[in-house]
Design a protein around this motif. Structure first.
Motif, PDB file in Angstrom:
ATOM      1  N   MET A  95       0.845  -1.198   0.000  1.00  0.00           N
ATOM      2  CA  MET A  95       0.000   0.000   0.000  1.00  0.00           C
ATOM      3  C   MET A  95       0.878   1.245   0.000  1.00  0.00           C
ATOM      4  SD  MET A  95      -3.066  -0.887   2.674  1.00  0.00           S
ATOM      5  CE  MET A  95      -1.913  -1.152   4.013  1.00  0.00           C
ATOM      6  N   SER A  96       0.599   2.124  -0.943  1.00  0.00           N
ATOM      7  CA  SER A  96       1.345   3.381  -1.030  1.00  0.00           C
ATOM      8  C   SER A  96       0.649   4.289  -2.026  1.00  0.00           C
ATOM      9  CB  SER A  96       2.791   3.119  -1.462  1.00  0.00           C
ATOM     10  OG  SER A  96       3.519   4.323  -1.483  1.00  0.00           O
ATOM     11  N   LEU A  97       0.950   5.547  -1.940  1.00  0.00           N
ATOM     12  CA  LEU A  97       0.386   6.507  -2.884  1.00  0.00           C
ATOM     13  C   LEU A  97       1.199   6.482  -4.169  1.00  0.00           C
ATOM     14  CD1 LEU A  97      -0.196   9.536  -0.482  1.00  0.00           C
ATOM     15  CD2 LEU A  97      -1.955   8.073  -1.463  1.00  0.00           C
ATOM     16  N   ASN A  98       0.535   6.237  -5.304  1.00  0.00           N
ATOM     17  CA  ASN A  98       1.249   6.306  -6.569  1.00  0.00           C
ATOM     18  C   ASN A  98       1.225   7.731  -7.101  1.00  0.00           C
ATOM     19  OD1 ASN A  98      -1.290   6.663  -7.915  1.00  0.00           O
ATOM     20  ND2 ASN A  98      -1.585   4.438  -7.841  1.00  0.00           N
ATOM     21  N   PHE A  99       1.931   7.943  -8.204  1.00  0.00           N
ATOM     22  CA  PHE A  99       2.082   9.295  -8.729  1.00  0.00           C
ATOM     23  C   PHE A  99       0.745   9.900  -9.149  1.00  0.00           C
ATOM     24  CE2 PHE A  99       3.093  12.307 -12.208  1.00  0.00           C
ATOM     25  CZ  PHE A  99       3.875  13.194 -11.479  1.00  0.00           C
ATOM     26  N   SER A 100      -0.155   9.091  -9.706  1.00  0.00           N
ATOM     27  CA  SER A 100      -1.460   9.609 -10.125  1.00  0.00           C
ATOM     28  C   SER A 100      -2.291  10.056  -8.928  1.00  0.00           C
ATOM     29  CB  SER A 100      -2.226   8.555 -10.929  1.00  0.00           C
ATOM     30  OG  SER A 100      -2.459   7.397 -10.140  1.00  0.00           O
ATOM     31  N   ASP A 101      -2.217   9.297  -7.820  1.00  0.00           N
ATOM     32  CA  ASP A 101      -2.926   9.696  -6.597  1.00  0.00           C
ATOM     33  C   ASP A 101      -2.413  11.051  -6.106  1.00  0.00           C
ATOM     34  OD1 ASP A 101      -4.552   7.459  -6.451  1.00  0.00           O
ATOM     35  OD2 ASP A 101      -3.059   6.305  -5.322  1.00  0.00           O
ATOM     36  N   ILE A 102      -1.095  11.201  -6.131  1.00  0.00           N
ATOM     37  CA  ILE A 102      -0.492  12.455  -5.662  1.00  0.00           C
ATOM     38  C   ILE A 102      -0.945  13.625  -6.533  1.00  0.00           C
ATOM     39  CG2 ILE A 102       1.689  13.690  -5.382  1.00  0.00           C
ATOM     40  CD1 ILE A 102       2.962  10.980  -4.669  1.00  0.00           C
ATOM     41  N   CYS A 103      -0.938  13.430  -7.847  1.00  0.00           N
ATOM     42  CA  CYS A 103      -1.339  14.507  -8.769  1.00  0.00           C
ATOM     43  C   CYS A 103      -2.810  14.870  -8.581  1.00  0.00           C
ATOM     44  CB  CYS A 103      -1.080  14.080 -10.209  1.00  0.00           C
ATOM     45  SG  CYS A 103       0.674  13.977 -10.635  1.00  0.00           S
ATOM     46  N   ILE A 104      -3.661  13.868  -8.400  1.00  0.00           N
ATOM     47  CA  ILE A 104      -5.089  14.129  -8.205  1.00  0.00           C
ATOM     48  C   ILE A 104      -5.321  14.929  -6.933  1.00  0.00           C
ATOM     49  CG2 ILE A 104      -7.309  13.037  -7.663  1.00  0.00           C
ATOM     50  CD1 ILE A 104      -6.486  10.755  -9.550  1.00  0.00           C
ATOM     51  N   ARG A 105      -4.675  14.543  -5.874  1.00  0.00           N
ATOM     52  CA  ARG A 105      -4.884  15.217  -4.592  1.00  0.00           C
ATOM     53  C   ARG A 105      -4.342  16.644  -4.607  1.00  0.00           C
ATOM     54  NH1 ARG A 105      -4.198  10.268  -0.120  1.00  0.00           N
ATOM     55  NH2 ARG A 105      -5.438   8.800  -1.349  1.00  0.00           N
ATOM     56  N   LEU A 106      -3.197  16.831  -5.208  1.00  0.00           N
ATOM     57  CA  LEU A 106      -2.652  18.186  -5.293  1.00  0.00           C
ATOM     58  C   LEU A 106      -3.492  19.069  -6.216  1.00  0.00           C
ATOM     59  CD1 LEU A 106       1.200  17.507  -5.428  1.00  0.00           C
ATOM     60  CD2 LEU A 106      -0.123  18.433  -3.520  1.00  0.00           C
ATOM     61  N   SER A 107      -4.016  18.490  -7.278  1.00  0.00           N
ATOM     62  CA  SER A 107      -4.872  19.259  -8.191  1.00  0.00           C
ATOM     63  C   SER A 107      -6.158  19.688  -7.496  1.00  0.00           C
ATOM     64  CB  SER A 107      -5.199  18.427  -9.435  1.00  0.00           C
ATOM     65  OG  SER A 107      -4.032  18.121 -10.160  1.00  0.00           O
ATOM     66  N   LEU A 108      -6.743  18.778  -6.725  1.00  0.00           N
ATOM     67  CA  LEU A 108      -7.952  19.133  -5.972  1.00  0.00           C
ATOM     68  C   LEU A 108      -7.651  20.208  -4.937  1.00  0.00           C
ATOM     69  CD1 LEU A 108      -9.661  15.653  -5.362  1.00  0.00           C
ATOM     70  CD2 LEU A 108     -10.489  17.523  -6.812  1.00  0.00           C
ATOM     71  N   ALA A 109      -6.483  20.121  -4.327  1.00  0.00           N
ATOM     72  CA  ALA A 109      -6.092  21.136  -3.339  1.00  0.00           C
ATOM     73  C   ALA A 109      -6.017  22.511  -3.991  1.00  0.00           C
ATOM     74  CB  ALA A 109      -4.753  20.765  -2.703  1.00  0.00           C
ATOM     75  N   VAL A 110      -5.405  22.578  -5.172  1.00  0.00           N
ATOM     76  CA  VAL A 110      -5.296  23.851  -5.892  1.00  0.00           C
ATOM     77  C   VAL A 110      -6.673  24.361  -6.294  1.00  0.00           C
ATOM     78  CG1 VAL A 110      -4.436  24.961  -7.986  1.00  0.00           C
ATOM     79  CG2 VAL A 110      -2.964  23.380  -6.725  1.00  0.00           C
ATOM     80  N   LEU A 111      -7.532  23.458  -6.764  1.00  0.00           N
ATOM     81  CA  LEU A 111      -8.874  23.855  -7.193  1.00  0.00           C
ATOM     82  C   LEU A 111      -9.700  24.384  -6.025  1.00  0.00           C
ATOM     83  CD1 LEU A 111     -11.175  23.986  -9.281  1.00  0.00           C
ATOM     84  CD2 LEU A 111     -11.678  21.588  -8.719  1.00  0.00           C
ATOM     85  N   PHE A 112      -9.758  23.627  -4.953  1.00  0.00           N
ATOM     86  CA  PHE A 112     -10.582  24.019  -3.808  1.00  0.00           C
ATOM     87  C   PHE A 112     -10.067  25.310  -3.175  1.00  0.00           C
ATOM     88  CE2 PHE A 112     -11.923  19.346  -2.866  1.00  0.00           C
ATOM     89  CZ  PHE A 112     -12.677  19.363  -4.024  1.00  0.00           C
ATOM     90  N   ALA A 113      -8.763  25.358  -2.928  1.00  0.00           N
ATOM     91  CA  ALA A 113      -8.190  26.557  -2.304  1.00  0.00           C
ATOM     92  C   ALA A 113      -8.265  27.746  -3.238  1.00  0.00           C
ATOM     93  CB  ALA A 113      -6.734  26.288  -1.911  1.00  0.00           C
ATOM     94  N   GLY A 114      -8.166  27.475  -4.552  1.00  0.00           N
ATOM     95  CA  GLY A 114      -8.247  28.571  -5.520  1.00  0.00           C
ATOM     96  C   GLY A 114      -9.597  29.249  -5.495  1.00  0.00           C
ATOM     97  N   LEU A 115     -10.661  28.477  -5.353  1.00  0.00           N
ATOM     98  CA  LEU A 115     -12.002  29.061  -5.285  1.00  0.00           C
ATOM     99  C   LEU A 115     -12.162  29.931  -4.043  1.00  0.00           C
ATOM    100  CD1 LEU A 115     -14.196  26.027  -6.425  1.00  0.00           C
ATOM    101  CD2 LEU A 115     -13.889  28.188  -7.642  1.00  0.00           C
ATOM    102  N   ILE A 116     -11.705  29.405  -2.916  1.00  0.00           N
ATOM    103  CA  ILE A 116     -11.814  30.176  -1.666  1.00  0.00           C
ATOM    104  C   ILE A 116     -10.902  31.396  -1.704  1.00  0.00           C
ATOM    105  CG2 ILE A 116     -11.463  30.078   0.834  1.00  0.00           C
ATOM    106  CD1 ILE A 116     -12.081  27.052   0.631  1.00  0.00           C
ATOM    107  N   GLY A 117      -9.681  31.220  -2.177  1.00  0.00           N
ATOM    108  CA  GLY A 117      -8.742  32.342  -2.256  1.00  0.00           C
ATOM    109  C   GLY A 117      -9.192  33.402  -3.231  1.00  0.00           C
ATOM    110  N   TRP A 118      -9.806  32.983  -4.341  1.00  0.00           N
ATOM    111  CA  TRP A 118     -10.324  33.957  -5.309  1.00  0.00           C
ATOM    112  C   TRP A 118     -11.398  34.826  -4.671  1.00  0.00           C
ATOM    113  CZ3 TRP A 118     -15.438  34.232  -6.953  1.00  0.00           C
ATOM    114  CH2 TRP A 118     -15.695  35.189  -7.944  1.00  0.00           C
ATOM    115  N   GLU A 119     -12.272  34.221  -3.885  1.00  0.00           N
ATOM    116  CA  GLU A 119     -13.326  34.991  -3.227  1.00  0.00           C
ATOM    117  C   GLU A 119     -12.733  36.002  -2.262  1.00  0.00           C
ATOM    118  OE1 GLU A 119     -16.190  36.274  -0.337  1.00  0.00           O
ATOM    119  OE2 GLU A 119     -14.411  35.065   0.090  1.00  0.00           O
ATOM    120  N   ARG A 120     -11.696  35.623  -1.521  1.00  0.00           N
ATOM    121  CA  ARG A 120     -11.046  36.542  -0.583  1.00  0.00           C
ATOM    122  C   ARG A 120     -10.317  37.660  -1.332  1.00  0.00           C
ATOM    123  NH1 ARG A 120     -12.943  37.281   3.948  1.00  0.00           N
ATOM    124  NH2 ARG A 120     -14.702  37.002   2.535  1.00  0.00           N
ATOM    125  N   GLU A 121      -9.645  37.303  -2.437  1.00  0.00           N
ATOM    126  CA  GLU A 121      -8.910  38.316  -3.197  1.00  0.00           C
ATOM    127  C   GLU A 121      -9.872  39.267  -3.896  1.00  0.00           C
ATOM    128  OE1 GLU A 121      -5.544  38.057  -6.623  1.00  0.00           O
ATOM    129  OE2 GLU A 121      -5.124  37.162  -4.682  1.00  0.00           O
TER     130      GLU A 121
END
Length: 236
Positions: free
Chosen positions: A1-27
């Motif tokens: 069991m371990s995180l593969n590269f695709s899992d890492i990319c998906i999670r980081l992409s979701l992080a950017v998307l979710f935080a981007g929406l919240i950060g855009w509203e603040r900016e």
């Protein structure tokens, strides 16, 4: 069991998307922490959560490979997460500005903290929890703001105004102004201080503004009286 590269990319992409929406509203509202700050916070929290996952997986692999070490090697899956939740408070505190009359930046500090928690959820792989959390956070920052504005149009607006003036007779002028403009006085706090040989009166009024009248209207009209030296909004 371990995180593969695709899992890492998906999670980081979701992080950017979710935080981007919240950060855009603040900016968009010109707050101290905007798009980039929220994205960086969420990415950092996501990476830390994935590191914690990897540490846990590594401990399990070692435990399986070397059963004799199972009592020695331990992994606390919440240790790094606790450090993120407590540590993000330092960054949030930097967005809070406290003045004599008010406090600004609390919502932005809370959004940073919530964004860090979103990153942890994404990094740990709890996608449903992360999506639901992002929707509610974004709703709280946008739709609830409109609801607050709507509620203010229905319910009376309460303001606290500090007025400084010379001569006791000026107090009668202020009270008559409130009566004439149907401004309800809820409470009053009086004080007097001395400037050389003069007395300066300071009254703090808690007032209820009728529809169609704003604090700026009151300040401009009261400023006509030459004995009034200061009109200050204590809280908003």
């Amino acid at each position: 069991m371990s995180l593969n590269f695709s899992d890492i990319c998906i999670r980081l992409s979701l992080a950017v998307l979710f935080a981007g929406l919240i950060g855009w509203e603040r900016e968009f509202r010109t707050r101290p922490a905007g798009l980039r700050t929220h994205i960086l916070v969420c990415i950092g929290a996501t990476i830390i959560a994935m590191i914690q996952k990897e540490i846990m997986f590594e401990s399990l692999r070692i435990g399986v490979a070397y059963p004799e070490l199972s009592g020695i090697i331990r992994s606390d899956p919440a240790r790094l997460i606790c450090q993120v939740v407590s540590g993000i408070g330092f960054l949030g505190a930097g967005t809070i500005v406290i003045t004599k009359s008010s406090i600004h930046g609390l919502t932005t500090a809370a959004s940073l903290w919530a964004t860090a928690v979103l990153g942890l959820a994404v990094g740990m792989g709890y996608y449903s929890l992360a999506v639901a959390g992002m929707v509610l956070i974004f709703f709280s920052l946008t739709a609830l703001k409109k609801f607050q504005s709507f509620s203010l149009s229905i319910f009376p607006t309460i303001k606290q105004v500090e007025i400084e003036y010379y001569h006791r007779e000026t107090k009668e002028f202020i009270q008559n102004y409130f009566i004439d403009h149907k401004v309800k006085i809820r409470s009053t706090n009086f004080s007097i201080h001395f400037d050389r040989d003069s007395r300066i009166y300071s009254d703090i009024y808690t007032i209820e503004l009728p529809k169609g009248i704003t604090y700026i209207d009151i300040a401009e009209e009261l400023a006509i009286e030459k004995n009034i030296t200061k009109i200050h909004l204590v809280n908003i």
